[in-house]
Design a protein around this motif. Structure first.
Motif, PDB file in Angstrom:
ATOM      1  N   UNK A 212    -118.310  34.739 -66.175  1.00  0.00           N
ATOM      2  CA  UNK A 212    -117.268  35.463 -65.530  1.00  0.00           C
ATOM      3  C   UNK A 212    -116.552  34.323 -64.688  1.00  0.00           C
ATOM      4  N   UNK A 213    -115.135  33.986 -65.025  1.00  0.00           N
ATOM      5  CA  UNK A 213    -114.598  32.827 -64.483  1.00  0.00           C
ATOM      6  C   UNK A 213    -113.330  32.839 -64.592  1.00  0.00           C
ATOM      7  N   UNK A 242    -100.655  21.882 -64.627  1.00  0.00           N
ATOM      8  CA  UNK A 242    -101.173  23.190 -63.986  1.00  0.00           C
ATOM      9  C   UNK A 242    -101.793  22.955 -62.537  1.00  0.00           C
ATOM     10  N   UNK A 243    -102.208  21.737 -62.347  1.00  0.00           N
ATOM     11  CA  UNK A 243    -102.991  21.467 -61.040  1.00  0.00           C
ATOM     12  C   UNK A 243    -104.330  22.152 -61.073  1.00  0.00           C
ATOM     13  N   UNK A 244    -104.961  22.517 -62.188  1.00  0.00           N
ATOM     14  CA  UNK A 244    -106.232  23.111 -62.252  1.00  0.00           C
ATOM     15  C   UNK A 244    -107.202  22.012 -62.949  1.00  0.00           C
ATOM     16  N   UNK A 245    -108.474  22.392 -62.515  1.00  0.00           N
ATOM     17  CA  UNK A 245    -109.715  21.629 -63.048  1.00  0.00           C
ATOM     18  C   UNK A 245    -110.282  22.661 -64.107  1.00  0.00           C
ATOM     19  N   UNK A 246    -111.066  21.983 -65.119  1.00  0.00           N
ATOM     20  CA  UNK A 246    -111.727  22.898 -66.084  1.00  0.00           C
ATOM     21  C   UNK A 246    -113.241  22.952 -65.694  1.00  0.00           C
ATOM     22  N   UNK A 247    -113.670  24.045 -66.156  1.00  0.00           N
ATOM     23  CA  UNK A 247    -115.067  24.281 -65.776  1.00  0.00           C
ATOM     24  C   UNK A 247    -115.855  23.641 -66.889  1.00  0.00           C
ATOM     25  N   UNK A 273    -109.521  28.702 -71.771  1.00  0.00           N
ATOM     26  CA  UNK A 273    -109.961  27.496 -70.971  1.00  0.00           C
ATOM     27  C   UNK A 273    -110.312  27.844 -69.787  1.00  0.00           C
ATOM     28  N   UNK A 274    -111.787  27.895 -69.858  1.00  0.00           N
ATOM     29  CA  UNK A 274    -112.470  28.321 -68.297  1.00  0.00           C
ATOM     30  C   UNK A 274    -112.096  27.241 -67.294  1.00  0.00           C
ATOM     31  N   UNK A 275    -111.696  27.558 -66.063  1.00  0.00           N
ATOM     32  CA  UNK A 275    -111.209  26.910 -65.168  1.00  0.00           C
ATOM     33  C   UNK A 275    -112.196  26.851 -63.895  1.00  0.00           C
TER      34      UNK A 275
END
Length: 276
Positions: A212-213, A242-247, A273-275
């Motif tokens: 769950x992410x 995007x400013x996001x980091x990957x999980x 792509x899980x974040x």
């Protein structure tokens, strides 16, 4: 068929599917395949069609046409591509390929040979969604990602024989490695499907949980053989802005429609792509 009978016949067909996957160039021999399945040649085709939902020839055509689409991305001569797909006539191959992919092979090759241009690939709808997580019954696949279809064929045959496939079933592929960095024969992936509520998978499957992410979800429409361009756009264009980091978890794909009944150009895939 009763459930126990379906499992019995599914187990018998497993070596047949493995043989078909490893011999895409061979002309399937009824008596040899029936012998692999320990079935009478008088009944083999009916059993295969009942469990697989298609004939042996349809399975081979699907595998060979997918391989042809991969070949067309390279410099293999067109006549060799046609012959590897099982056609001695270029005209017959052109018609068959066009039926599956919506365009003749020459035009398909031309489109694939153009230099990559990110501006042309801005049509991938990408959203951020909260994925609820999923528990899967899976089979491991090692080797070229483009060959995972054979593992999905085995997965659905085994699951269907156990009454584990229904209208709510969702189909996922999990991909551990970057095909641009890892040799094709070392690539690791997993074919999986969701189980009905309250159902348990037996030991023929390997359990696997998607977390769950929050996820970036890219909607891709088109042949599986061209999906790498969508990954390229996701990482070169979307992620940096995007400013996001990957999980710390591999990516996965969800297959929205059935490749056995859907033209390749209309196949819909959701790339997750899980974040963090």
């Amino acid at each position: 068929m009763k459930s126990k009978t379906r499992i019995h016949y599914a187990n018998r067909l497993e070596p047949v599917l493995q043989w078909l996957a490893s011999h895409p160039d061979a002309a399937p021999d009824l008596y040899y395949l029936a012998d692999l399945a320990c079935l009478s040649p008088y009944h083999f085709h009916r059993v295969y069609r009942a469990l697989m939902g298609e004939t042996v020839n349809a399975t081979m055509l699907r595998v060979r046409m997918h391989r042809a689409s991969v070949d067309l991305a390279g410099d293999r001569p067109m006549q060799q591509v046609a012959q590897r797909a099982g056609y001695t006539s270029q005209a017959a191959f052109n018609r068959a390929f066009g039926t599956v992919f919506g365009v003749p092979p020459g035009r398909y090759r031309h489109a694939r040979s153009r230099p990559f241009n990110p501006q042309e690939l801005g049509m991938y709808p990408t959203t951020i969604e909260q994925f609820a997580g999923a528990s899967l019954a899976t089979l491991a696949h090692q080797g070229d990602y483009q060959h995972i279809g054979a593992t999905f064929d085995r997965l659905f045959m085994l699951a269907s024989s156990r009454d584990l496939v229904g209208p709510a079933t969702r189909s996922f592929g999990v991909y551990y490695d970057d095909p641009a960095q890892v040799p094709a024969d070392k690539l690791r992936s997993r074919a999986g499907l969701t189980l009905p509520d309250g159902a348990a998978a037996d030991a023929v499957f390997e359990p696997f949980a998607l977390p769950a992410a929050p996820c970036a979800v890219l909607e891709y429409t088109g042949p599986y053989s061209e999906i790498e361009a969508a990954y390229h756009w996701l990482f070169s264009e979307w992620l940096p802005g995007s400013g996001h980091e990957t999980l710390d978890f591999p990516m996965w794909e969800e297959y929205v429609n059935d490749p056995k009944t859907t033209p390749a150009a209309e196949l819909k895939t959701r790339i997750y792509l899980p974040l963090a």
